[in-house]
Design an enzyme around this catalytic site. Structure first.
Site, PDB file in Angstrom:
ATOM      1  N   GLU A 118       0.835  -1.207   0.000  1.00  0.00           N
ATOM      2  CA  GLU A 118       0.000   0.000   0.000  1.00  0.00           C
ATOM      3  C   GLU A 118       0.864   1.249   0.000  1.00  0.00           C
ATOM      4  OE1 GLU A 118      -2.712   1.168  -0.506  1.00  0.00           O
ATOM      5  OE2 GLU A 118      -4.410   0.113   0.369  1.00  0.00           O
ATOM      6  N   ASP A 119       0.320   2.333  -0.519  1.00  0.00           N
ATOM      7  CA  ASP A 119       1.013   3.611  -0.384  1.00  0.00           C
ATOM      8  C   ASP A 119       0.742   4.216   0.982  1.00  0.00           C
ATOM      9  OD1 ASP A 119      -1.615   3.764  -1.288  1.00  0.00           O
ATOM     10  OD2 ASP A 119      -1.376   5.770  -2.085  1.00  0.00           O
ATOM     11  N   ASP A 156      -4.637   4.655   6.297  1.00  0.00           N
ATOM     12  CA  ASP A 156      -5.232   5.817   6.944  1.00  0.00           C
ATOM     13  C   ASP A 156      -6.276   5.320   7.966  1.00  0.00           C
ATOM     14  OD1 ASP A 156      -6.122   8.364   7.504  1.00  0.00           O
ATOM     15  OD2 ASP A 156      -6.912   8.789   5.517  1.00  0.00           O
ATOM     16  N   PHE A 207      -3.035  15.856   4.852  1.00  0.00           N
ATOM     17  CA  PHE A 207      -3.318  15.274   3.545  1.00  0.00           C
ATOM     18  C   PHE A 207      -2.053  15.308   2.700  1.00  0.00           C
ATOM     19  CE2 PHE A 207      -4.833  14.903  -0.764  1.00  0.00           C
ATOM     20  CZ  PHE A 207      -5.725  13.846  -0.628  1.00  0.00           C
ATOM     21  N   ARG A 248       0.408  12.506  -8.524  1.00  0.00           N
ATOM     22  CA  ARG A 248       0.984  11.170  -8.340  1.00  0.00           C
ATOM     23  C   ARG A 248       2.425  11.126  -8.829  1.00  0.00           C
ATOM     24  NH1 ARG A 248      -3.307   7.540  -7.102  1.00  0.00           N
ATOM     25  NH2 ARG A 248      -5.258   7.968  -8.181  1.00  0.00           N
TER      26      ARG A 248
HETATM   27  C1  PRP Z   1      -5.994   5.207  -0.812  1.00  0.00           C
HETATM   28  C2  PRP Z   1      -4.742   4.385  -0.544  1.00  0.00           C
HETATM   29  C3  PRP Z   1      -5.267   3.193   0.201  1.00  0.00           C
HETATM   30  C4  PRP Z   1      -6.440   3.752   0.951  1.00  0.00           C
HETATM   31  C5  PRP Z   1      -6.037   3.987   2.368  1.00  0.00           C
HETATM   32  O1  PRP Z   1      -6.573   4.735  -1.989  1.00  0.00           O
HETATM   33  O2  PRP Z   1      -4.088   4.019  -1.704  1.00  0.00           O
HETATM   34  O3  PRP Z   1      -5.664   2.175  -0.674  1.00  0.00           O
HETATM   35  O4  PRP Z   1      -6.822   4.969   0.314  1.00  0.00           O
HETATM   36  O5  PRP Z   1      -7.082   4.542   3.114  1.00  0.00           O
HETATM   37  P1  PRP Z   1      -7.811   3.806   4.312  1.00  0.00           P
HETATM   38  O6  PRP Z   1      -6.773   3.235   5.227  1.00  0.00           O
HETATM   39  O7  PRP Z   1      -8.575   4.940   4.954  1.00  0.00           O
HETATM   40  O8  PRP Z   1      -8.723   2.760   3.766  1.00  0.00           O
HETATM   41  P2  PRP Z   1      -7.580   5.588  -2.882  1.00  0.00           P
HETATM   42  O9  PRP Z   1      -8.977   5.142  -2.656  1.00  0.00           O
HETATM   43  O10 PRP Z   1      -7.266   7.045  -2.714  1.00  0.00           O
HETATM   44  O11 PRP Z   1      -7.273   5.137  -4.345  1.00  0.00           O
HETATM   45  P3  PRP Z   1      -5.940   5.274  -5.220  1.00  0.00           P
HETATM   46  O12 PRP Z   1      -4.885   4.423  -4.538  1.00  0.00           O
HETATM   47  O13 PRP Z   1      -6.355   4.737  -6.542  1.00  0.00           O
HETATM   48  O14 PRP Z   1      -5.557   6.722  -5.265  1.00  0.00           O
END
Ligand code: PRP
Length: 173
Positions: free
Chosen positions: A97-98, A101, A150, A163
């Protein structure tokens, strides 16, 4: 996009930490093959660097999820947009994961993959933002723990932009 960004984690810091994580993962699994499961889209740069930091046999697979829908706060709804193309039975799987949260996304994905019978199932995240956690999740490899701000860059977006930044930045509207 209006607003300003300031660097939180530099490109050099990221590269150094990713090298450490790669070495740590290889040390933990010895000679065994490892399957990185990157969670799109945000982890595409992290996984690209991480896969090159792990010597030996490594597979890369992709999962798609969407939960933020372009805003700056989580909706709490996890939507699977792309499933794995191969089974992961008996494999050493690392979800990549990136950012973690609320934890809702990774919690959902861990439960989804566990039933597919991996030998090991770990979680690697570049960024951990623990202040916002809504569900307890176990993170095995964490690049950086960050405050409740953020962030964009190095794969993370705001409305699909930013990105491409090679570093992680705080976005202020
Ligand atoms: C982001 C990130 C994780 C998730 C984390 O994805 O890449 O997958 O949110 O948040 P959480 O712990 O609150 O669930 P996003 O939906 O922004 O999609 P993306 O990776 O395509 O930008």
């Amino acid at each position: 996009m209006t607003g300003s960004i300031r660097t939180l984690i530099s490109q050099e810091q990221i590269q150094a930490r990713v090298a450490e994580l790669g070495a740590q993962i290889r040390a933990e699994f010895g000679e065994e093959p490892v399957t990185l499961v990157a969670v799109l889209k945000g982890s595409f740069l992290f996984v690209a660097d991480l896969v090159r930091a792990i010597p030996g046999e490594v597979r890369v697979e992709f999962l798609g999820v969407a939960s933020y829908h372009g805003g700056t706060s989580s909706t709490g709804v996890v939507q699977l947009t792309l499933d794995l193309r191969h089974g992961i039975e008996d494999q050493n799987v690392i979800l990549v994961e990136d950012i973690v949260d609320t934890g809702l996304t990774i919690d959902y994905l861990v439960r989804m993959l566990k039933v597919r019978g991996p030998r090991a199932l770990r979680v690697a995240t570049l960024l951990d933002k623990p202040d916002n956690r809504e569900v307890e999740v176990e993170l095995d490899y964490v690049g950086f723990t960050i405050p409740d701000e953020f962030v964009v860059g190095y794969g993370l977006d705001l409305g699909e932009l930013y990105r491409n930044l090679p570093y992680v930045a705080v976005y202020a509207p």
